[in-house]
Scaffold this motif. Sequence first.
Motif, PDB file in Angstrom:
ATOM      1  N   ASP A 132      -1.467 -94.514 -80.792  1.00  0.00           N
ATOM      2  CA  ASP A 132      -1.008 -95.253 -79.590  1.00  0.00           C
ATOM      3  C   ASP A 132      -1.299 -96.622 -79.773  1.00  0.00           C
ATOM      4  N   PRO A 133      -2.369 -97.108 -79.516  1.00  0.00           N
ATOM      5  CA  PRO A 133      -2.661 -98.723 -79.587  1.00  0.00           C
ATOM      6  C   PRO A 133      -2.207 -99.472 -80.913  1.00  0.00           C
ATOM      7  N   ARG A 136       1.461 -99.762 -80.712  1.00  0.00           N
ATOM      8  CA  ARG A 136       1.812-100.828 -79.802  1.00  0.00           C
ATOM      9  C   ARG A 136       1.867-102.131 -80.347  1.00  0.00           C
ATOM     10  N   ARG A 137       0.565-102.401 -81.231  1.00  0.00           N
ATOM     11  CA  ARG A 137       0.405-103.625 -81.888  1.00  0.00           C
ATOM     12  C   ARG A 137       1.645-103.766 -82.916  1.00  0.00           C
TER      13      ARG A 137
END
Length: 144
Positions: A132-133, A136-137
């Motif tokens: 997920d992170p 997003r990046r």
Amino acid sequence: MSAQRQPAASLLTVGQLAAVTGTPATTLRYYDRLGLLPAVTRVNGQRRYDTASVARLMVITFCRFAGLSLDDIATVLDDGTPDRQATRDLARRHTAEIDAQIARLRLARAMMAAAGACTCPTVERCECGAMDPVIRRLRRHLGR
């Protein structure tokens, strides 16, 4: 002492310059043909290089490592203007390109770390949250 005044015995052959710098002799000959690294003289038909040639080759090697084209390297080497504006412009442009590459590589590293941390059967269906992170990046990086 200028290159023309150096005794022939103190000048380096292509093979010696290759050994000193770790640059293949074929590359040295190629740079000579392009005018990037001209031999200071010839002895019995063999190219000879002085210590300034070693420094010039290190500049060429550094520029190649930084991603400059051979044409750009020629510009850097031949920029004899007092302000070296052409070199400064190239440096600014290539610094920005290197910064963009670093950003992409940092993101790629984060993606690999997240994929390695993901405990799901496949990363494209990651449900553990590891991806997920970085997703997003990636979206921010791509402007989406």
